[in-house]
Design an enzyme around this catalytic site. Structure first.
Site, PDB file in Angstrom:
ATOM      1  N   LYS A  60      -5.425  -2.330  13.465  1.00  0.00           N
ATOM      2  CA  LYS A  60      -4.792  -1.255  14.226  1.00  0.00           C
ATOM      3  C   LYS A  60      -5.332  -1.231  15.657  1.00  0.00           C
ATOM      4  O   LYS A  60      -6.530  -1.379  15.885  1.00  0.00           O
ATOM      5  CB  LYS A  60      -5.024   0.077  13.533  1.00  0.00           C
ATOM      6  CG  LYS A  60      -4.326   0.165  12.176  1.00  0.00           C
ATOM      7  CD  LYS A  60      -4.552   1.505  11.522  1.00  0.00           C
ATOM      8  CE  LYS A  60      -3.772   1.611  10.208  1.00  0.00           C
ATOM      9  NZ  LYS A  60      -4.279   0.683   9.174  1.00  0.00           N
ATOM     10  N   VAL A  97      -5.554  -0.119   2.505  1.00  0.00           N
ATOM     11  CA  VAL A  97      -5.661  -1.571   2.363  1.00  0.00           C
ATOM     12  C   VAL A  97      -6.768  -1.927   1.379  1.00  0.00           C
ATOM     13  O   VAL A  97      -6.598  -2.781   0.493  1.00  0.00           O
ATOM     14  CB  VAL A  97      -5.929  -2.231   3.730  1.00  0.00           C
ATOM     15  CG1 VAL A  97      -6.293  -3.706   3.563  1.00  0.00           C
ATOM     16  CG2 VAL A  97      -4.705  -2.094   4.634  1.00  0.00           C
ATOM     17  N   ASP A 129     -12.106  -1.199   4.615  1.00  0.00           N
ATOM     18  CA  ASP A 129     -11.200  -2.335   4.424  1.00  0.00           C
ATOM     19  C   ASP A 129     -11.954  -3.654   4.566  1.00  0.00           C
ATOM     20  O   ASP A 129     -11.700  -4.609   3.825  1.00  0.00           O
ATOM     21  CB  ASP A 129     -10.072  -2.312   5.466  1.00  0.00           C
ATOM     22  CG  ASP A 129      -9.037  -1.243   5.212  1.00  0.00           C
ATOM     23  OD1 ASP A 129      -9.149  -0.514   4.220  1.00  0.00           O
ATOM     24  OD2 ASP A 129      -8.108  -1.124   6.041  1.00  0.00           O
ATOM     25  N   LYS A 132      -6.097  10.226   0.417  1.00  0.00           N
ATOM     26  CA  LYS A 132      -6.070   8.879   0.981  1.00  0.00           C
ATOM     27  C   LYS A 132      -7.213   8.106   0.327  1.00  0.00           C
ATOM     28  O   LYS A 132      -8.379   8.386   0.561  1.00  0.00           O
ATOM     29  CB  LYS A 132      -6.249   8.953   2.499  1.00  0.00           C
ATOM     30  CG  LYS A 132      -6.159   7.617   3.211  1.00  0.00           C
ATOM     31  CD  LYS A 132      -6.351   7.819   4.710  1.00  0.00           C
ATOM     32  CE  LYS A 132      -6.310   6.501   5.457  1.00  0.00           C
ATOM     33  NZ  LYS A 132      -6.555   6.699   6.915  1.00  0.00           N
ATOM     34  N   GLU A 172       0.833  -1.202   0.000  1.00  0.00           N
ATOM     35  CA  GLU A 172       0.000   0.000   0.000  1.00  0.00           C
ATOM     36  C   GLU A 172       0.866   1.251   0.000  1.00  0.00           C
ATOM     37  O   GLU A 172       2.060   1.195   0.291  1.00  0.00           O
ATOM     38  CB  GLU A 172      -0.912   0.003   1.218  1.00  0.00           C
ATOM     39  CG  GLU A 172      -0.155   0.028   2.542  1.00  0.00           C
ATOM     40  CD  GLU A 172      -0.915   0.727   3.652  1.00  0.00           C
ATOM     41  OE1 GLU A 172      -1.149   1.938   3.497  1.00  0.00           O
ATOM     42  OE2 GLU A 172      -1.227   0.075   4.657  1.00  0.00           O
TER      43      GLU A 172
END
Length: 307
Positions: free
Chosen positions: A159, A106, A142, A86, A25
């Site tokens: 995360k 991702v 994701d 992003k 990524e």
């Protein structure tokens, strides 16, 4: 291939020959890590993939083209240019049609990589269900993309800022297998263990490659997530991480941080609160995951040649 794709020549040759390629990524370059560490880590991840026997292909959007295999100059461009978006799955067409520049999450990386036929990608940690999602409904795209992209994903779990238990539950609902790589628990990003058991485990690149091959041969359309724990020497105590997260979450709420800005804000504050320890652990697990993905890709290539 779709004209919106621009595939670097060596990557195109590897695809045609069925040789091992690992997708990486690019959101970490522009949004995940401070400058210039984003550039340095991206290049080190590529080096880890190469040292493990595979070809790295970092993915991003440059002037409206989906680039598969960013050059060093393009990596630097994503790190330094203003207004680099992003990019998640929902954003790809808008950025391409506008001729824009984007760094892939991702979700977007998995979609592009699966379109190219790559067996595996590496990242730090996947997105997931945010804490308090029962009120905010903040759930990373994701998860839905991983339910529809047949690719292996090496990560250190989700995360740590997320609700890991709810993330696992939603992955199960979406039919996405989560497999421990040398562990029986879902990794907690900065910490190796979360207390959340996994049903499946592999302990070598060969075992992981065979699992990916079986998944693809059965035409199962989801990703396979490999939870690869942060190296022991770089692991942080979970209690410390939870304390820092609590402070960062309170600050995010009070400052009205929302949407795509939440994760970069929280990761940045964790680095400050931990005096750089979370950033060091993040970098270590990124490099560890890149090396692991490279080994799995090489094993998958050998498996396909035997067949």
């Amino acid at each position: 291939m779709n004209p919106s794709f621009q595939i670097r020549s060596d990557v195109r040759g590897a695809i045609a020959a069925g040789e091992p390629v690992v997708a990486l990524e690019s959101a970490l370059i522009s949004h995940g890590l401070p400058h210039p560490q984003g550039i340095e880590v991206a290049q080190k991840m590529e080096a880890e993939v190469e040292a493990s026997g595979a070809l790295p292909a970092t993915i991003g959007i440059i002037a409206g083209k989906i680039v598969v295999g960013l050059t060093d100059d393009e990596i630097e461009l994503l790190a330094t240019r203003s207004a680099v978006l992003k990019v998640s799955g929902r954003d790809i067409a808008a950025v391409v049609s506008a001729g824009g520049f984007g760094a892939t999450t991702v979700a977007a990386t998995a979609w592009v990589a699966s379109r190219c036929g790559f067996p595996i990608m590496a990242t730090g940690g996947i997105g997931g269900v945010h804490r308090g999602a029962e009120v905010s409904f903040d759930i990373s795209a994701d998860l839905t993309q991983l339910a529809a992209a047949p690719i292996g994903v090496v990560c250190a779990g989700a995360k740590a800022i997320l609700d890991l238990a709810k993330t696992l539950e939603l992955l199960e609902t979406f039919g996405v297998p989560v497999v421990g790589y040398g562990t029986d628990e879902f990794p907690a990003f900065y910490s190796a263990t979360s207390g959340l058991p996994l049903d499946h485990r592999v302990d070598s690149p060969d075992q992981a490659a065979r699992l990916i091959a079986a998944h693809r041969n059965l035409n199962l359309r989801s990703a396979v997530i490999f939870g690869n724990p942060v190296p022991a020497e770089d692991e942080l105590p979970a209690a410390d991480v939870d304390a820092w997260i609590a402070v960062a979450l309170t600050e995010a709420t009070s400052q009205g941080v929302s949407g795509k800005a939440v994760t970069p804000f929280l990761l940045g504050r964790l680095a400050e609160l931990s005096e750089g320890r979370t950033l060091e652990a993040n970098i270590a697990l990124l490099l560890n995951n890149a090396a692991c993905a490279g080994k799995i890709a090489a094993a998958y290539y050998k498996l396909q040649r035997v067949r």
